[in-house]
Write a protein that holds these residues in place. Structure first.
Motif, PDB file in Angstrom:
ATOM      1  N   ILE A  78      33.685  42.702  41.308  1.00  0.00           N
ATOM      2  CA  ILE A  78      33.207  41.509  40.760  1.00  0.00           C
ATOM      3  C   ILE A  78      31.161  41.810  41.094  1.00  0.00           C
ATOM      4  N   ASN A  79      31.121  40.727  39.878  1.00  0.00           N
ATOM      5  CA  ASN A  79      29.510  40.424  39.982  1.00  0.00           C
ATOM      6  C   ASN A  79      28.645  39.365  40.758  1.00  0.00           C
ATOM      7  N   ARG A  80      29.595  38.443  40.892  1.00  0.00           N
ATOM      8  CA  ARG A  80      29.713  37.381  41.686  1.00  0.00           C
ATOM      9  C   ARG A  80      30.597  36.648  42.507  1.00  0.00           C
ATOM     10  N   GLN A 105      28.356  32.339  47.408  1.00  0.00           N
ATOM     11  CA  GLN A 105      27.084  32.389  46.990  1.00  0.00           C
ATOM     12  C   GLN A 105      26.077  32.907  48.475  1.00  0.00           C
ATOM     13  N   ILE A 146      32.019  41.632  46.349  1.00  0.00           N
ATOM     14  CA  ILE A 146      30.857  42.007  46.300  1.00  0.00           C
ATOM     15  C   ILE A 146      30.597  42.476  47.082  1.00  0.00           C
ATOM     16  N   ARG A 203      25.933  49.158  45.028  1.00  0.00           N
ATOM     17  CA  ARG A 203      27.121  49.440  44.963  1.00  0.00           C
ATOM     18  C   ARG A 203      27.099  50.626  44.893  1.00  0.00           C
ATOM     19  N   ARG A 206      21.918  50.739  40.986  1.00  0.00           N
ATOM     20  CA  ARG A 206      22.123  49.656  41.044  1.00  0.00           C
ATOM     21  C   ARG A 206      23.045  48.085  40.278  1.00  0.00           C
ATOM     22  N   ALA A 207      23.409  48.908  39.234  1.00  0.00           N
ATOM     23  CA  ALA A 207      24.022  48.009  38.404  1.00  0.00           C
ATOM     24  C   ALA A 207      24.868  49.320  36.959  1.00  0.00           C
ATOM     25  N   TRP A 208      25.076  48.667  36.118  1.00  0.00           N
ATOM     26  CA  TRP A 208      25.066  49.794  35.588  1.00  0.00           C
ATOM     27  C   TRP A 208      24.978  49.536  33.785  1.00  0.00           C
ATOM     28  N   GLN A 242      35.651  47.482  36.768  1.00  0.00           N
ATOM     29  CA  GLN A 242      33.945  46.118  35.826  1.00  0.00           C
ATOM     30  C   GLN A 242      34.462  44.851  35.740  1.00  0.00           C
ATOM     31  N   SER A 250      36.465  41.840  35.773  1.00  0.00           N
ATOM     32  CA  SER A 250      37.004  40.289  36.803  1.00  0.00           C
ATOM     33  C   SER A 250      37.795  40.170  36.964  1.00  0.00           C
TER      34      SER A 250
END
Length: 311
Positions: free
Chosen positions: A13-15, A155, A188, A192, A276-278, A307, A309
Motif C-alpha cells: 500500500i502507499n501509506r 507514519q 509500505i 519499491r 519510485r512509483a507507477w 497495488q 489497498s
C-alpha cells in the motif's frame, strides 16, 4: 505439527494505516522462511516450500538449541554494521543467484510463532503469538532474533525507517489470527523493489541496452509494464544478452507496443527492479535493475492487483 504452512503475504500500500489495532515492524530485505523445529531435525523452508536448511547453518544450530517443537515465521537476512538488512550481501553470502552455499553470516529475524509443543497457534491473535515468541527466543543477538514491534504513529515510524536507509515497514493487525495468502498484513516501501519477468530486450553491440518487463495481471496472464535501462554494469549487460539470445523468439509473448529494434524473449528470466512509483498508465517510474532471481529465490512476480489497498 503441520508439514508446511502457506505464509501470510503483506499487501503493498502507499501509506501506513492508522489506528490502535495496527502494529508495525521493520521490513527486512531477505528470504522469507519458516523454521520447523521437530524432535529429530530442523527444516528451514522458503515461502515456496523449498528446503534450504543446509544454507542457513547458524539458524539451524540455534533452532536446535531451543529445545521445543515449533514453527517460526521470519526473514533470513545478512545485516551490515548498522543493523540494516542487505539483500545483495545475502545473495553473495549464499553464492549468488539461487546459490547453494551455506553461510554462518545469515541470521533470522523471527516475527511470528505458528506452532509450539503440540499447539497450533494460527487461530490465536497476533499479539498473543508474539508474546509467546518473545518468551521462546528472547531478544538476544544470536542467529535467531526477535523482530521488534513499534507502537504508535505508523507514519512517523515509516519516515524514520526511510531516513535510516531501511527498505520500509510492515503493518499487522494485532487482533487477527494468522491467515495464509494476502490477508491482514500490509507493507509500505521507501523505495519499491519487486520481481518482473523479461519479455523482450534491446541490444547495443554485444550487450543489453534495455530490458522489456512484464507483471502478472491474473493467474496466468502477463501485462507489459515498461522497460529498464539502468543499473547493470557492462559485464552484467553482456551476460544478460548471452542468456536472452538463447531465449529469443520471433513473436512477442504478450501484447505491447515496441520499436523496430526490440527482440523478444520467452517469458522465463526474472529480474529484480527498484523503482519510485507507477505512472498513470501502469508503467514503472524511474526503474533500476538490481539483479537476476529465480523462483527458488522466493521470486514472486509482481501482481498488478497488489497495488490496491485492502483497508
Amino acid at each position: 505439527m503441520p508439514r508446511r504452512i502457506e505464509p501470510c503475504i503483506p499487501v503493498l500500500i502507499n501509506r501506513p494505516p492508522v489506528g490502535p489495532q495496527w502494529a508495525f515492524e521493520v521490513k527486512w530485505d531477505g528470504y522469507r522462511v519458516a523454521v520447523h523445529i521437530e524432535p529429530d531435525r530442523v527444516r528451514i523452508l522458503t515461502k515456496n516450500g523449498h528446503d534450504w536448511t543446509d544454507r542457513f547453518p547458524a539458524i539451524e544450530a540455534v533452532a536446535r538449541s531451543l529445545g521445543v517443537t515449533a514453527i517460526l515465521d521470519g526473514e533470513a537476512v545478512v545485516v551490515d554494521d548498522q543493523g540494516r538488512s542487505d539483500f545483495n550481501a545475502l545473495l553473495k553470502a549464499l553464492g549468488g543467484r539461487a546459490g547453494k552455499r551455506g553461510s554462518d553470516e545469515v541470521i533470522l529475524y523471527a516475527f511470528d510463532l505458528l506452532y509450539v509443543d503440540g499447539r497450533d497457534l494460527q487461530k490465536m491473535e497476533l499479539s498473543s503469538r508474539r508474546h509467546l515468541l518473545g518468551n521462546l527466543i528472547g531478544e538476544g543477538q544470536g542467529a535467531i532474533r526477535f523482530s521488534e514491534e513499534m507502537e504508535g504513529d505508523g507514519q512517523a515510524f515509516f519516515d524514520a525507517a526511510c531516513e535510516y536507509g531501511l527498505e520500509g515497514i510492515v503493518g499487522k493487525r494485532r487482533d487477527r489470527p494468522y491467515r495464509s495468502g494476502r490477508a491482514d498484513w500490509v507493507k509500505i516501501k521507501c523505495k519499491r523493489r519487486d520481481a518482473f519477468i523479461v519479455v523482450g530486450y534491446e541490444i547495443s553491440g554485444s550487450s543489453i541496452r534495455r530490458l522489456l518487463l512484464a507483471a502478472r495481471k491474473d493467474e496466468n496472464d502477463l501485462v507489459y509494464v515498461g522497460s529498464v535501462g539502468t543499473g547493470f554494469s557492462q559485464v552484467v549487460a553482456r551476460e544478460l544478452k548471452e542468456m536472452l539470445d538463447l531465449l529469443k523468439v520471433k513473436e512477442p509473448p504478450i501484447s505491447m507496443k515496441t520499436g523496430l529494434s526490440v527482440l523478444f524473449a520467452q517469458p522465463t528470466l526474472i529480474v529484480e527492479v527498484e523503482y519510485r512509483a507507477w505512472t498513470h498508465d501502469g508503467k514503472l517510474r524511474h526503474p533500476s535493475y538490481k539483479g537476476l532471481l529465480e523462483v527458488q529465490d522466493n521470486a514472486a512476480i509482481y501482481r498488478m492487483e497488489s497495488q490496491a489497498s485492502p483497508l
